[in-house]
Every structure is written in structure tokens, then in C-alpha cells.
Design a protein around this motif. Structure first.
Motif, PDB file in Angstrom:
ATOM      1  N   VAL A 117       1.033  -1.089  -0.271  1.00  0.00           N
ATOM      2  CA  VAL A 117       0.406  -0.044   0.158  1.00  0.00           C
ATOM      3  C   VAL A 117       1.280   1.091   0.366  1.00  0.00           C
ATOM      4  O   VAL A 117       1.989   1.540   0.726  1.00  0.00           O
ATOM      5  N   THR A 118       0.689   2.175  -0.786  1.00  0.00           N
ATOM      6  CA  THR A 118       1.324   3.404  -0.961  1.00  0.00           C
ATOM      7  C   THR A 118       0.881   4.334  -0.293  1.00  0.00           C
ATOM      8  O   THR A 118      -0.188   4.290   0.209  1.00  0.00           O
ATOM      9  N   GLU A 119       1.855   5.143  -0.418  1.00  0.00           N
ATOM     10  CA  GLU A 119       1.608   6.683   0.522  1.00  0.00           C
ATOM     11  C   GLU A 119       0.236   7.266   0.184  1.00  0.00           C
ATOM     12  O   GLU A 119      -0.036   7.219  -0.757  1.00  0.00           O
ATOM     13  N   GLY A 120      -0.681   8.089   1.087  1.00  0.00           N
ATOM     14  CA  GLY A 120      -1.702   8.251   0.600  1.00  0.00           C
ATOM     15  C   GLY A 120      -2.947   8.147   0.384  1.00  0.00           C
ATOM     16  O   GLY A 120      -3.978   8.280   0.409  1.00  0.00           O
ATOM     17  N   ASN A 121      -2.173   6.596   0.532  1.00  0.00           N
ATOM     18  CA  ASN A 121      -3.892   5.656   1.209  1.00  0.00           C
ATOM     19  C   ASN A 121      -4.696   5.818   2.048  1.00  0.00           C
ATOM     20  O   ASN A 121      -3.739   5.573   3.598  1.00  0.00           O
ATOM     21  N   TYR A 122      -5.975   5.730   2.273  1.00  0.00           N
ATOM     22  CA  TYR A 122      -6.719   5.239   3.645  1.00  0.00           C
ATOM     23  C   TYR A 122      -6.671   3.754   3.692  1.00  0.00           C
ATOM     24  O   TYR A 122      -6.618   2.973   3.224  1.00  0.00           O
ATOM     25  N   ILE A 123      -6.464   3.727   4.879  1.00  0.00           N
ATOM     26  CA  ILE A 123      -6.083   2.419   5.395  1.00  0.00           C
ATOM     27  C   ILE A 123      -6.660   1.947   6.931  1.00  0.00           C
ATOM     28  O   ILE A 123      -6.609   2.836   7.417  1.00  0.00           O
ATOM     29  N   THR A 124      -6.806   0.309   7.093  1.00  0.00           N
ATOM     30  CA  THR A 124      -7.282   0.223   8.146  1.00  0.00           C
ATOM     31  C   THR A 124      -7.139  -1.323   8.757  1.00  0.00           C
ATOM     32  O   THR A 124      -6.016  -1.595   8.103  1.00  0.00           O
ATOM     33  N   ALA A 125      -7.387  -1.708   9.855  1.00  0.00           N
ATOM     34  CA  ALA A 125      -6.523  -2.514  10.090  1.00  0.00           C
ATOM     35  C   ALA A 125      -7.650  -4.065   9.355  1.00  0.00           C
ATOM     36  O   ALA A 125      -6.817  -5.285   9.422  1.00  0.00           O
ATOM     37  N   GLN A 126      -8.327  -3.924   8.305  1.00  0.00           N
ATOM     38  CA  GLN A 126      -8.886  -4.710   7.122  1.00  0.00           C
ATOM     39  C   GLN A 126      -8.325  -4.677   6.207  1.00  0.00           C
ATOM     40  O   GLN A 126      -8.276  -5.461   5.047  1.00  0.00           O
ATOM     41  N   THR A 127      -7.412  -3.800   6.110  1.00  0.00           N
ATOM     42  CA  THR A 127      -6.399  -3.449   4.927  1.00  0.00           C
ATOM     43  C   THR A 127      -5.312  -4.399   4.598  1.00  0.00           C
ATOM     44  O   THR A 127      -5.385  -5.259   2.751  1.00  0.00           O
ATOM     45  N   GLY A 128      -5.420  -5.607   5.335  1.00  0.00           N
ATOM     46  CA  GLY A 128      -4.091  -6.577   4.638  1.00  0.00           C
ATOM     47  C   GLY A 128      -2.572  -6.017   5.101  1.00  0.00           C
ATOM     48  O   GLY A 128      -2.316  -4.667   5.701  1.00  0.00           O
ATOM     49  N   SER A 129      -1.589  -6.799   5.122  1.00  0.00           N
ATOM     50  CA  SER A 129      -0.555  -7.146   5.226  1.00  0.00           C
ATOM     51  C   SER A 129       0.251  -5.910   4.320  1.00  0.00           C
ATOM     52  O   SER A 129      -0.190  -5.088   3.238  1.00  0.00           O
ATOM     53  N   LEU A 130       0.949  -4.423   4.921  1.00  0.00           N
ATOM     54  CA  LEU A 130       1.243  -3.386   4.309  1.00  0.00           C
ATOM     55  C   LEU A 130       2.886  -3.964   3.585  1.00  0.00           C
ATOM     56  O   LEU A 130       2.869  -2.597   2.480  1.00  0.00           O
ATOM     57  N   ALA A 131       3.361  -4.958   4.634  1.00  0.00           N
ATOM     58  CA  ALA A 131       4.844  -5.580   3.697  1.00  0.00           C
ATOM     59  C   ALA A 131       4.474  -6.021   4.563  1.00  0.00           C
ATOM     60  O   ALA A 131       4.739  -7.012   5.963  1.00  0.00           O
ATOM     61  N   LYS A 132       5.765  -7.750   4.178  1.00  0.00           N
ATOM     62  CA  LYS A 132       6.622  -8.075   4.965  1.00  0.00           C
ATOM     63  C   LYS A 132       7.570  -8.230   5.573  1.00  0.00           C
ATOM     64  O   LYS A 132       8.797  -7.856   4.293  1.00  0.00           O
ATOM     65  N   LEU A 133       8.275  -8.501   6.323  1.00  0.00           N
ATOM     66  CA  LEU A 133       9.215  -8.815   6.921  1.00  0.00           C
ATOM     67  C   LEU A 133       9.900  -9.723   8.110  1.00  0.00           C
ATOM     68  O   LEU A 133       8.697 -10.638   8.699  1.00  0.00           O
ATOM     69  N   VAL A 134      10.933 -10.669   7.124  1.00  0.00           N
ATOM     70  CA  VAL A 134      11.580 -11.692   7.966  1.00  0.00           C
ATOM     71  C   VAL A 134      12.900 -11.796   8.280  1.00  0.00           C
ATOM     72  O   VAL A 134      13.531 -11.114   7.985  1.00  0.00           O
ATOM     73  N   SER A 135      12.622 -12.503   9.496  1.00  0.00           N
ATOM     74  CA  SER A 135      14.418 -12.284  10.465  1.00  0.00           C
ATOM     75  C   SER A 135      15.054 -13.482   9.965  1.00  0.00           C
ATOM     76  O   SER A 135      14.833 -14.228   8.919  1.00  0.00           O
TER      77      SER A 135
END
Length: 408
Positions: A191-209
Motif C-alpha cells: 500500500v503506497t502513501e496517500g491511501n486510507y488504511i484500516t486494520a482490515q487493509t491487510g499486510s502493508l509489507a512482509k518482514l522476515v528475520s
């Protein structure tokens, strides 16, 4: 006169035959030299018996210890991301900012409500303290005292409620700054800047160790029982690590050994296998989550095994073999049955016994039934060089002879 001419002709014929004999002699000597140089020079090795740890090979998959979807916990406009896609980020690093204005207002409102409740509670406490003194001297009715006590308790409860609302408002405000929950590599932004997001938007990005990292694999019931019989699994209770080795997709062996730290509590009724896991250091981030690798699990118990160097073992359509020698120093194909690998050796199950001799160096170029020349191991390279020099000298002799004949 005729007699002199006859003697001259006879001398010429003698010279021709003498030269012809010399050429044949040289050719014969050259052929003998070449034949001698074609006999391979080899050195012998002895089948050794070593203490070898049993091992089992299987396929495994690299899995991140932490695999986190970065999601929004509050609603709002996504103002900014603070990283580049593919960056390695540290735990606590700021990743995204959501518009905080609404939540900051709520914090100020909750703070004002708390201050008002604290003021009311302060006044109620003072009224209660005065009523307590007056009721002790019978200057006011007991019911008035009870009312002041209740007013104080209500005021104190209001302070606690306002304080909780302020804490909740601050919590929601803190969620407008999304930070990395673990250290690792972050992927593409969904999701890029400027979008309206909520808890239901889903993953913004994935982070792996990436360090440390897991490798998961499974063993069938036969292999699993083999490990148990080899006293591997009971050592887990004694905190003795089980060594695990990885071979990467390009065939290289990973430089760090892993420790097996988990195995399942039941064998799957569907696949007949049990899951296991090992943890590896990954400081250079060589291991990438999702990749497939070859896993070798070593036992903690060693057994006497026959071994031969892999460099001395050849293979054809029938199987693996080494060259041994008969009484006339001729090469003999001796087929072996290998029972796995150990370092740079094959473990021999059948075909050889301890103490047997085999060609260990110079095996290239040897053919079945071919005579060989045996030298000490350290002399093999010197003999090979000398053989090369002989070939070169023979070649030069041939060239010189051809040049001489051409000139004549």
C-alpha cells in the motif's frame, strides 16, 4: 679400373644398408621408449578403518524464525514509509507513519477529562475529611458523612476511568507510528502513501528475520527409528546438540553447522513422516527463506567403518569400483558397495576389506588388465613429470630424425 668401380659400388651399398639398419635401430628404441612411457605410474592406498558418525540425508526447506506481516492497528491516511524496499531493518525502526492528528486530539481531550476528574476528586476528598471531623463531634448527621464518603469514592473512580481513557488514547496515537517488531529484511510495499488504511487493509509489507534461521525437514519412520537406535534422540535430554549439515542448491556445503532443536511428537498418518527442525547461524544472510537445501543429520555415536578416498573411486554402468592389482601388477576392476559418504571418502559396505591395497593416485588413464608401475606416493608427481619430459624428448628425437632425412 672395373675393380675400383666395383669396390666403390660395394662401399656405397654398404653405407646404404648401414644407414637403413641405424634408422631401424633408432625406430625400435623410440618404440620401446614410447611403450615404457605409456605404462601408467601409480601409487597405492590402503583401505582404512575409521570411527565414522552415521548420517541420514533428506531434503529441507529454509524457514525464517520470524515471518511478520506488517499491518495497521488504527485507521487513517498513510503519510509516509521510512525505508527502501528490500532493506535490512532493525527491531524498533520506524517503518510507516499514519496521520496522527485525530489521535493526538483524542489524547488532549482525554488529558483534559483526567484533569477535571482529578480536580473533582480533590474537592471530594477535602469534603470527606471535614465531614469525618464533624461527624466525630456530632456536628453533622451520619447520613451527611456517608454522602461525602460516597462522593469521594465516585470521584476517585472517575479519575481511574479518565486515566485509562488517556492511556488508551496514547496507545492508539502510538499505533500511528508503525515500527519493526523484529530485525530482518523487509519486502515490497503493498500500500503506497496517500491511501486510507484500516486494520482490515491487510499486510502493508512482509518482514522476515534472517539470523538465526530455521531449516525444516522430515524423516520417515524407518529413518527416525534409525536415529533413535543410534542413540541420537535420547541425547536431546542431555542437552547434547545433534549436528546438521547443509548443502546449498549450487552444490557447496554451508560453512556453519546447525543444531537440531525440535522434532515432532507424532508420525503423520498421511505421509508416514515426522517433522524436525534445526537452527543455523546466518550472519552473511546466505540462507534465504523459502529455498530448498540438502540436509545431512549426523549421529552422536561413531562406528568403525571402512573408507576409501572418493578421488580413487570410478563409476560405470555396473556401479562404483576401484582398481586393485593382481600378481603381475595389472589393474583389476574391483566393484564396491558404498554406504554413504564421510568427508571426502566413500564408506565401503562390500567389495573390500581392511588392509586391501588399491590404486589411490594416478588412476586416470588406467585400464582393466593394463600393467602399471607402482611408486611411493610422494614420487608419483615426480615420475609423471619425468614421463612428460621423456615424451617431449622422444618427440624432439623424431623431429630431428625427420629433419635429417629431409636434408639428405
Amino acid at each position: 679400373m672395373r675393380k675400383k668401380i666395383g669396390l666403390a659400388l660395394l662401399f656405397i651399398v654398404f653405407l646404404v644398408f648401414a644407414r637403413f639398419g641405424f634408422v631401424k635401430f633408432m625406430e625400435n628404441q623410440t618404440a620401446k621408449g614410447r611403450a615404457a612411457s605409456m605404462i601408467p605410474t601409480v601409487s597405492l592406498g590402503t583401505v582404512a578403518e575409521e570411527d565414522v558418525a552415521n548420517s541420514i540425508e533428506t531434503q529441507g526447506r529454509i524457514v525464517a524464525k520470524y515471518d511478520v506481516d506488517i499491518v495497521a492497528k488504527v485507521s487513517g491516511s498513510l503519510l509516509q514509509k521510512h525505508f527502501n524496499e528490500g532493506d535490512y531493518v532493525q527491531k524498533g525502526q520506524l517503518l510507516f507513519t499514519i496521520d496522527p492528528q485525530e489521535y493526538a486530539i483524542n489524547v488532549n481531550r482525554a488529558a483534559a477529562t483526567l484533569q477535571n476528574a482529578q480536580a473533582v476528586a480533590y474537592r471530594a476528598q477535602k469534603d470527606f475529611e471535614r465531614a469525618k471531623e464533624l461527624v466525630a463531634n456530632d456536628f453533622i448527621a451520619k447520613s451527611t458523612y456517608d454522602q461525602n464518603l460516597a462522593d469521594r469514592n465516585v470521584a476517585n473512580a472517575s479519575v481511574k476511568s479518565a486515566s485509562a481513557e488517556l492511556s488508551d488514547a496514547k496507545r492508539l496515537l502510538s499505533y500511528t507510528k508503525i515500527t519493526a517488531p523484529v530485525s530482518g529484511r523487509i519486502g515490497m510495499v503493498n500500500v503506497t502513501e496517500g491511501n486510507y488504511i484500516t486494520a482490515q487493509t491487510g499486510s502493508l509489507a512482509k518482514l522476515v528475520s534472517l539470523d538465526p534461521i530455521y531449516v525444516t525437514y522430515s524423516l520417515d519412520s524407518k529413518q527416525f527409528n534409525q536415529l533413535k537406535d543410534d542413540t541420537i534422540l535420547p541425547t536431546v535430554k542431555q542437552n547434547e546438540p545433534i549436528r546438521v549439515e547443509l548443502t546449498l542448491p549450487d552444490g557447496t556445503v554451508y560453512k556453519h553447522y546447525g543444531d537440531e532443536d525440535f522434532f515432532g511428537n507424532e508420525i503423520s498418518q498421511t505421509t508416514g513422516s515426522i517433522p524436525l527442525r534445526a537452527t543455523f547461524k546466518n550472519p552473511d544472510h546466505t540462507l534465504v527463506p523459502g529455498d530448498f537445501v540438502k540436509v545431512k543429520i549426523y549421529s552422536n555415536t561413531k562406528h568403525k567403518k571402512l573408507i576409501v578416498p572418493q578421488a580413487a573411486v570410478l563409476q560405470d554402468s555396473t556401479g562404483r569400483y576401484v582398481y586393485t592389482l593382481d600378481a603381475e601388477n595389472k589393474a583389476v576392476q574391483t566393484y564396491i558397495t558404498a554406504d554413504g559418504e564421510y568427508d571426502k571418502y566413500f564408506i565401503v559396505k562390500e567389495g573390500l576389506k581392511a588392509g586391501d591395497k588399491f590404486i589411490s593416485d594416478g588412476v586416470v588413464g588406467v585400464m582393466p588388465g593394463m600393467p602399471v608401475r607402482v611408486v611411493e606416493k610422494q614420487q608419483t608427481s615426480d615420475v609423471a613429470k619425468a614421463s612428460e619430459n621423456t615424451d617431449k624428448e622422444t618427440s624432439l628425437d623424431d623431429e630431428n630424425k625427420d629433419s635429417q632425412e629431409t636434408a639428405e
